[in-house]
Design a protein around this motif. Structure first.
Motif: not given
Length: 111
Positions: A9-11, A72-80
């Motif tokens: 997302d764009d944080e 612009k877009d960064f990894i804001g979280g993860i789900d496994i």
């Protein structure tokens, strides 16, 4: 199969933790993943300003503040998640609220 959902997302426009907790779309997503018995864990990540990047070059450890990529877009979280197959993982990722505002990258886990 196990998959990691990389939530991008764009944080600068990301909701707060309180907004996420109050959002019915997030609760519905979490309920759906729990109903499927697919959740193996996950976490929201702190902002990229809190990131540290480490590289080893010619025997020297290089440490820098911030993310690796300039984007612009960064990894804001993860789900496994644990699913029958990629189609099931896609169905889960498509229900994630961030799929409509950023993107969800699906990666299979080496087992």
């Amino acid at each position: 199969m196990k998959y990691v959902l990389l939530i991008c997302d764009d944080e600068t426009t990301s909701p707060t933790m309180e907004e996420i907790a109050a959002d019915p779309a997030y609760r519905a997503f979490e309920d759906e993943v729990q109903r499927r018995g697919a959740s193996l864990g996950g976490a929201r990540l702190r902002p990229v300003a809190d990131a540290t990047t480490v590289r080893n070059r010619d025997g020297e450890t290089l440490v820098s503040d911030g993310p690796f990529a300039e984007t612009k877009d960064f990894i804001g979280g993860i789900d496994i998640i644990d699913c029958a197959d990629l189609d099931d993982a896609i169905a889960i990722a498509a229900r994630h609220p961030y799929a409509s505002r950023g993107c969800i990258e699906i990666r299979p886990v080496w087992e």
